[in-house]
Design an enzyme around this catalytic site. Structure first.
Site, mmCIF file in Angstrom:
data_model
loop_
_atom_site.group_PDB
_atom_site.id
_atom_site.type_symbol
_atom_site.label_atom_id
_atom_site.label_comp_id
_atom_site.label_asym_id
_atom_site.label_seq_id
_atom_site.Cartn_x
_atom_site.Cartn_y
_atom_site.Cartn_z
ATOM 1 N N LYS A 60 0.859 -1.189 0.000
ATOM 2 C CA LYS A 60 0.000 0.000 0.000
ATOM 3 C C LYS A 60 0.892 1.234 0.000
ATOM 4 O O LYS A 60 1.899 1.268 0.722
ATOM 5 C CB LYS A 60 -0.866 -0.068 1.273
ATOM 6 C CG LYS A 60 -1.929 0.983 1.429
ATOM 7 C CD LYS A 60 -2.693 0.721 2.744
ATOM 8 C CE LYS A 60 -3.845 1.667 2.972
ATOM 9 N NZ LYS A 60 -4.575 1.399 4.232
ATOM 10 N N SER B 224 -9.477 -1.097 7.523
ATOM 11 C CA SER B 224 -8.937 -0.923 6.173
ATOM 12 C C SER B 224 -8.227 -2.116 5.544
ATOM 13 O O SER B 224 -7.944 -2.099 4.355
ATOM 14 C CB SER B 224 -7.977 0.264 6.151
ATOM 15 O OG SER B 224 -8.726 1.429 6.000
ATOM 16 N N SER C 232 -9.599 1.348 3.381
ATOM 17 C CA SER C 232 -8.782 2.143 2.492
ATOM 18 C C SER C 232 -7.758 1.341 1.690
ATOM 19 O O SER C 232 -7.241 1.865 0.705
ATOM 20 C CB SER C 232 -8.056 3.217 3.306
ATOM 21 O OG SER C 232 -7.155 2.609 4.210
HETATM 22 N N1 GLN Z 1 -12.843 3.365 7.003
HETATM 23 C C1 GLN Z 1 -12.253 3.767 8.229
HETATM 24 C C2 GLN Z 1 -11.974 5.251 8.207
HETATM 25 O O1 GLN Z 1 -12.275 5.867 7.263
HETATM 26 C C3 GLN Z 1 -11.025 2.984 8.493
HETATM 27 C C4 GLN Z 1 -9.848 3.435 7.760
HETATM 28 C C5 GLN Z 1 -8.619 2.647 8.069
HETATM 29 O O2 GLN Z 1 -8.681 1.597 8.693
HETATM 30 N N2 GLN Z 1 -7.490 3.182 7.663
HETATM 31 O O3 GLN Z 1 -11.492 5.783 9.136
#
Ligand code: GLN
Length: 478
Positions: free
Chosen positions: A73, A172, A148
């Site tokens: 990532k 994420s 994400s």
């Molecule tokens: N979807 C969650 C957020 O927007 C988690 C994001 C993540 O785990 N980086 O905060």
């Protein structure tokens, strides 16, 4: 996947060079549809693969992943290569060091073929918040891959890399894995070093693998885990005292959780998984857990508070984008203000503002402090359940992959995606997203297993049993 490819290399049926070239060709062939990669490293990867070929010839492979093409990532620093966290403000930022996970993967001989797309700074659940472009779901290009770590999950699902490394602050790794029909493992907080990973919310961030199967997740976890003197929060595995598990353990489920499921396919996966566990000989026990609905507000207070602090370093002076390069006659304040205004996307700005608000004097006690108190209660709540059972089963998210654009105009709708995942991060527990089946609409379904703190290895072994029984073998047609 890792075992099979590693054996093929050992038996001389393929070579790291041929394998790497094959994956790079696949990326060229189909990634224009998926957009799971922000950048690839063709020349460098092929050169590294040749080094791996030499090790094969000498019988000196360094690990099972030696010579395998993998991706990471783009929130993880790779020395000498642009690392943007999919944000405009970090465009052109070239780290002068490797993240600890990258160093460990390189030391094991992995070939990093590229960096995967994400929601900018890992803020989001659909990869539509990337400042560059959205990634598509390989099972259905009109759907989101989740986020994400959506680029990572889409790439692994479409076999554009053998595995990818993602990050999970509130879901994420697990939610995109569930949307793309792959395994997403979020280790316990502290089991994997965060050094060199661009911080989102430091008390919640965890690095972990997105893989085709549980055996791969275990292989990768064993390589990347461990204490790192560059990350003071890293720990060795903790023992759970003398708590001896009975021959067949109990799996807990949470009373009322079904009411939060939004679609039939997710319900089928959840209820079906209960039956699978029963067939495996587990006893299913339901528990009260009053924190499901509190998890989201607590997460969105603590996470935004930490985000607002972590993003303050991007000031148009130290990293990446700077207005100073475009205009000369600026005061320091102009540089800060305008670089941030131009460089940050909508979602990052929203979180900076929310975070500053909950931390501001007068509101700190009402929001931040209260959220911290509830966080402690959440940890206790899980402890109580884990006094009686080994693992907890829940859905990963309220529904399967949704349509591109469906939730972008309503941040709260998007945040609701995280209902079942954020609460796990608040307690620092290990959790995994496991594919279950393919729904009538042709999209993968999944469930989540959660284990007590530091029981990562046990969670992986348990998930392996489930995986064997469920036998999910479908692949996206792309
Ligand atoms: N979807 C969650 C957020 O927007 C988690 C994001 C993540 O785990 N980086 O905060």
């Amino acid at each position: 996947m890792i075992n099979e490819l590693s054996n093929e290399i050992d038996l001389g049926k393929t070579t790291p060079s041929r394998l790497t070239a094959r994956y790079l060709r696949q990326i060229k062939k189909i990634d224009f549809k998926l957009k799971s990669f922000l950048r690839t490293r063709e020349k460098e990867a092929l050169a590294e693969a040749q080094e791996a070929d030499k090790r094969v010839k000498l019988g000196k492979r360094m690990s099972k992943i030696d010579g395998l093409p993998i991706s990471i990532k783009d929130i993880i620093c790779l020395m000498g290569e642009e690392t943007t966290a999919a944000s405009n403000i970090l465009k052109g930022f070239i780290p002068s060091y490797d993240a600890t996970v990258v160093k460990k993967l390189k030391d094991a001989g992995a070939i990093i073929i590229g960096k995967n797309n994400l929601d900018a700074f890992a803020h989001g659940s659909s990869t539509e918040n990337s400042d560059f472009f959205a990634t598509k779901n390989p099972w259905d290009l009109s759907k989101v891959p989740g986020g994400s770590s959506g680029g990572s999950a889409a790439a692994v699902s479409a076999e554009l890399s053998v595995f990818s490394i993602g990050t999970d602050t509130g879901g994420s790794i697990r939610q995109p894995a569930s949307f793309c029909g792959v395994v997403g493992f979020k280790p316990s907080y502290g089991r994997v070093s965060r050094y060199g990973v661009i911080a989102m919310a430091s008390s919640l961030d965890v690095v972990g693998p997105i893989t085709k199967n549980v055996a791969d997740a275990k292989e990768v976890f064993n390589i990347i885990k461990g204490v790192d003197k560059l990350d003071a929060t890293t720990i060795e595995k903790k023992n759970r005292g003398n708590k001896k598990s009975s021959a067949k353990a109990k799996v807990g489920i949470i009373r009322g959780i079904e009411d939060r499921i939004k679609d039939k396919s997710t319900r089928v996966a959840y209820l079906g998984s209960i039956e699978v566990l029963k067939r495996l000989g587990y006893q299913i026990q339901d528990y009260d857990f009053g924190f499901l609905d509190l998890g989201l507000p607590v997460y969105y207070i603590l996470q935004t508070a930490e985000v607002s602090s972590n993003l303050s370093r991007y000031d148009g002076m130290k990293y990446g984008y700077s207005l100073l390069r475009e205009e000369q006659d600026l005061t320091l304040n102009d540089v800060y203000f305008n670089s941030r205004t131009i460089g940050f996307g909508e979602e990052a700005k929203r979180r900076i503002m929310l975070g500053n608000f909950v931390l501001s004097s007068g509101y700190y006690d009402a929001y931040y402090k209260k959220a911290m108190q509830i966080r402690t209660q959440i940890i206790d709540g899980y402890d109580q359940i884990f006094n009686e059972c080994e693992f907890i089963l829940t859905p990963v998210s309220p529904s399967i992959a949704f349509t591109q654009g469906e939730k972008t105009s309503d941040p709260v709708e998007m945040y609701l995606e995280d209902l079942f995942t954020v609460v796990v991060n608040l307690a620092g527990l290990p959790a995994i997203s496991m594919p279950y089946n393919v729904s009538e609409s042709g999209l993968p379904t999944a469930v989540q297993f959660i284990a007590p703190y530091s029981m990562d290895e046990e969670l992986l072994d348990f998930s392996r049993e489930f995986e064997k029984k469920v036998n999910f073998k479908e692949k996206p047609q792309i």
